[in-house]
Write a protein that holds these residues in place. Structure first.
Motif, PDB file in Angstrom:
ATOM      1  N   GLU A 215       0.881  -1.152  -0.037  1.00 36.22           N
ATOM      2  CA  GLU A 215      -0.138   0.185  -0.203  1.00 36.22           C
ATOM      3  C   GLU A 215       0.942   1.204   0.012  1.00 36.22           C
ATOM      4  OE1 GLU A 215      -3.026   1.176   2.763  1.00 36.22           O
ATOM      5  OE2 GLU A 215      -4.335  -0.800   2.336  1.00 36.22           O
ATOM      6  N   LYS A 217       0.148   5.675  -0.444  1.00 34.65           N
ATOM      7  CA  LYS A 217      -0.656   6.988  -0.933  1.00 34.65           C
ATOM      8  C   LYS A 217      -0.524   7.270  -2.346  1.00 34.65           C
ATOM      9  CE  LYS A 217      -1.075   8.688   3.695  1.00 34.65           C
ATOM     10  NZ  LYS A 217      -1.179   9.987   4.738  1.00 34.65           N
ATOM     11  N   PRO A 244       0.249  -3.349  -7.379  1.00 38.59           N
ATOM     12  CA  PRO A 244       0.786  -3.342  -5.941  1.00 38.59           C
ATOM     13  C   PRO A 244       1.359  -4.650  -5.535  1.00 38.59           C
ATOM     14  CG  PRO A 244      -1.899  -3.282  -6.241  1.00 38.59           C
ATOM     15  CD  PRO A 244      -1.092  -3.255  -7.498  1.00 38.59           C
TER      16      PRO A 244
HETATM   17  C1  LIG Z   1      -3.617  -0.593  -3.782  1.00 35.67           C
HETATM   18  C2  LIG Z   1      -4.169  -0.111  -2.543  1.00 35.67           C
HETATM   19  C3  LIG Z   1      -5.424  -0.902  -2.389  1.00 35.67           C
HETATM   20  C4  LIG Z   1      -6.224  -0.695  -1.268  1.00 35.67           C
HETATM   21  N1  LIG Z   1      -7.187  -1.339  -1.027  1.00 35.67           N
HETATM   22  C5  LIG Z   1      -7.973  -1.049   0.298  1.00 35.67           C
HETATM   23  C6  LIG Z   1      -9.225  -1.905   0.173  1.00 35.67           C
HETATM   24  O1  LIG Z   1      -9.626  -2.655  -0.571  1.00 35.67           O
HETATM   25  N2  LIG Z   1      -9.972  -1.481   1.425  1.00 35.67           N
HETATM   26  C7  LIG Z   1      -9.920  -0.372   2.107  1.00 35.67           C
HETATM   27  O2  LIG Z   1     -10.452  -0.244   3.138  1.00 35.67           O
HETATM   28  N3  LIG Z   1      -8.701   0.424   2.012  1.00 35.67           N
HETATM   29  C8  LIG Z   1      -7.770  -0.037   1.091  1.00 35.67           C
HETATM   30  N4  LIG Z   1      -6.902   0.896   0.764  1.00 35.67           N
HETATM   31  C9  LIG Z   1      -6.309   2.029   1.699  1.00 35.67           C
HETATM   32  C10 LIG Z   1      -7.259   3.314   0.969  1.00 35.67           C
HETATM   33  O3  LIG Z   1      -7.012   3.609  -0.263  1.00 35.67           O
HETATM   34  C11 LIG Z   1      -7.184   4.459   2.036  1.00 35.67           C
HETATM   35  O4  LIG Z   1      -7.664   3.926   3.218  1.00 35.67           O
HETATM   36  C12 LIG Z   1      -8.003   5.410   1.556  1.00 35.67           C
HETATM   37  O5  LIG Z   1      -7.561   5.935   0.464  1.00 35.67           O
HETATM   38  C13 LIG Z   1      -8.207   6.591   2.676  1.00 35.67           C
HETATM   39  O6  LIG Z   1      -9.035   7.780   2.100  1.00 35.67           O
HETATM   40  P1  LIG Z   1      -9.596   8.656   3.168  1.00 35.67           P
HETATM   41  O7  LIG Z   1     -10.041   9.774   2.314  1.00 35.67           O
HETATM   42  O8  LIG Z   1     -11.005   8.172   3.740  1.00 35.67           O
HETATM   43  O9  LIG Z   1      -8.626   8.989   4.052  1.00 35.67           O
HETATM   44  P2  LIG Z   1      -7.667  10.251   4.245  1.00 35.67           P
HETATM   45  O10 LIG Z   1      -8.660  11.496   4.952  1.00 35.67           O
HETATM   46  O11 LIG Z   1      -7.022  10.538   2.944  1.00 35.67           O
HETATM   47  O12 LIG Z   1      -6.672   9.853   5.268  1.00 35.67           O
HETATM   48  C14 LIG Z   1      -7.279   9.190   6.582  1.00 35.67           C
HETATM   49  C15 LIG Z   1      -6.125   8.407   7.303  1.00 35.67           C
HETATM   50  O13 LIG Z   1      -5.733   7.202   6.593  1.00 35.67           O
HETATM   51  C16 LIG Z   1      -4.446   7.476   5.891  1.00 35.67           C
HETATM   52  N5  LIG Z   1      -4.287   6.801   4.694  1.00 35.67           N
HETATM   53  C17 LIG Z   1      -4.799   7.300   3.536  1.00 35.67           C
HETATM   54  N6  LIG Z   1      -4.445   6.626   2.559  1.00 35.67           N
HETATM   55  C18 LIG Z   1      -3.680   5.467   2.699  1.00 35.67           C
HETATM   56  C19 LIG Z   1      -3.018   4.608   2.356  1.00 35.67           C
HETATM   57  N7  LIG Z   1      -2.992   4.497   0.886  1.00 35.67           N
HETATM   58  N8  LIG Z   1      -2.313   3.659   2.962  1.00 35.67           N
HETATM   59  C20 LIG Z   1      -2.326   3.823   4.185  1.00 35.67           C
HETATM   60  N9  LIG Z   1      -2.849   4.972   4.769  1.00 35.67           N
HETATM   61  C21 LIG Z   1      -3.662   5.723   4.367  1.00 35.67           C
HETATM   62  C22 LIG Z   1      -3.923   8.721   6.170  1.00 35.67           C
HETATM   63  O14 LIG Z   1      -2.794   9.025   6.557  1.00 35.67           O
HETATM   64  C23 LIG Z   1      -4.816   9.091   7.431  1.00 35.67           C
HETATM   65  O15 LIG Z   1      -4.314   8.851   8.493  1.00 35.67           O
HETATM   66  C24 LIG Z   1      -5.934   0.307  -0.582  1.00 35.67           C
HETATM   67  C25 LIG Z   1      -4.564   1.061  -0.828  1.00 35.67           C
HETATM   68  C26 LIG Z   1      -4.176   0.958  -1.804  1.00 35.67           C
HETATM   69  C27 LIG Z   1      -2.688   1.582  -2.235  1.00 35.67           C
END
Ligand SMILES: Cc1cc2nc3c(=O)[nH]c(=O)nc-3n(C[C@H](O)[C@H](O)[C@H](O)COP(=O)(O)OP(=O)(O)OC[C@H]3O[C@@H](n4cnc5c(N)ncnc54)[C@H](O)[C@@H]3O)c2cc1C
Ligand code: FES
Length: 253
Positions: A215, A217, A244
């Protein structure tokens, strides 16, 4: 890769803070492979310029599911969608799990919401007649959101919770060696927190091929902005399009 306006078929609350969205798009449902993701525009206004990546969780006739853990504003937006709403989605994107070839028994390792792409993979492995076992860890029993679904697609689920409310008590990585010995797999596929992936990779190094889904951002999601890079033995690679999923032996943790 397609850009579609997918219609929300259903939005089910699985447990508090986790939703399963069913989205209608035959283009994505037909092409998606386990481990690939979609990049979702979570709202229309300027607060939501960057898309959010989510793994394809399952596919069925002309539609696909996302399993979404609510952590911030984008995922909150998605959790509030209703049937009939439209969502701007790009996908499927990235390099998924490589699961063809000569092997019999696999162990799938999921930490928390990392289970999302592994249910899709488990279904494909079952279709291919492979023996599949699952090591599944979460903080509490409630966090093991796919336990019932998995019981119908894999041979056995080895469950671990940090508070001991279900299965073995502790961290998933503390039980990896035990699960590995019990199932004796010839392939490992893992998705979850990076620290968990690192420990699984170190435990399997030089023994069994291991693939991990990373994973990062992401901004563009199409390989152009370099916001998502990880370090590998061949230099920096883009998680969105070079992954990924990576072979664990390539990653410099
Ligand atoms: C290839 C890939 C596949 C994914 N698949 C899933 C999935 O199947 N289900 C799921 O629930 N989530 C998944 N994620 C994570 C998901 O993309 C993030 O949780 C989401 O983008 C957060 O968006 P938000 O606007 O709600 O949070 P924001 O308001 O942007 O952030 C809230 C919190 O989450 C953290 N955050 C945001 N994005 C990420 C990220 N990519 N990795 C780690 N921490 C993050 C931030 O640092 C912050 O603390 C995946 C990520 C990747 C890169
Ligand atoms: S998100 Fe832009 S290169 Fe990966």
């Amino acid at each position: 890769m397609h850009r579609v306006k997918a219609r929300v078929e259903s939005n089910a609350k699985v447990v508090h803070g986790v939703h399963r969205l069913r989205l209608s798009s035959s283009e994505i449902a037909l092409e998606a492979e386990p481990g690939q993701f979609v990049h979702v525009l979570c709202g229309e206004n300027r607060d939501y310029i960057l898309r959010r990546p989510f793994s394809v969780h399952r596919v069925q006739n002309g539609s696909f599911d996302l399993l979404i853990q609510v952590v911030g504003k984008g995922t909150t937006y998605l959790s509030q969608l209703e049937s009939g709403d439209a969502l701007d989605i790009m996908g499927p994107i990235g390099r998924g799990f490589e699961f063809t070839g000569n092997f019999e028994k696999s162990l799938l390792v999921a930490g928390g919401i990392g289970v999302a792409p592994l249910v899709f993979l488990a279904e494909r492995l079952r279709e291919d007649g492979k023996e599949t076992h699952f090591l599944y860890g979460a903080a509490t029993r409630e966090g093991l959101v796919c336990l019932e679904d998995l019981s119908t697609v894999v041979q056995k689920v080895f469950s671990v919770t940090e508070d001991g409310s279900f299965g073995y008590e502790g961290l998933l990585t503390e039980f990896f060696g035990e699960a590995f010995q019990e199932y004796n797999p010839d392939r490992i596929f893992a998705c979850g927190p990076e620290e968990m992936l690192r420990k699984v990779a170190e435990s399997t190094a030089g023994t069994v091929p291991c693939q991990v889904s990373l994973e990062r951002k992401m901004a563009c999601g199409i390989g152009a902005c370099l916001s998502c890079v990880c370090r590998t033995r061949e230099g920096y690679r883009r998680v969105c399009v070079d992954g990924p999923v990576f072979d664990a032996s390539e990653i410099i943790w």
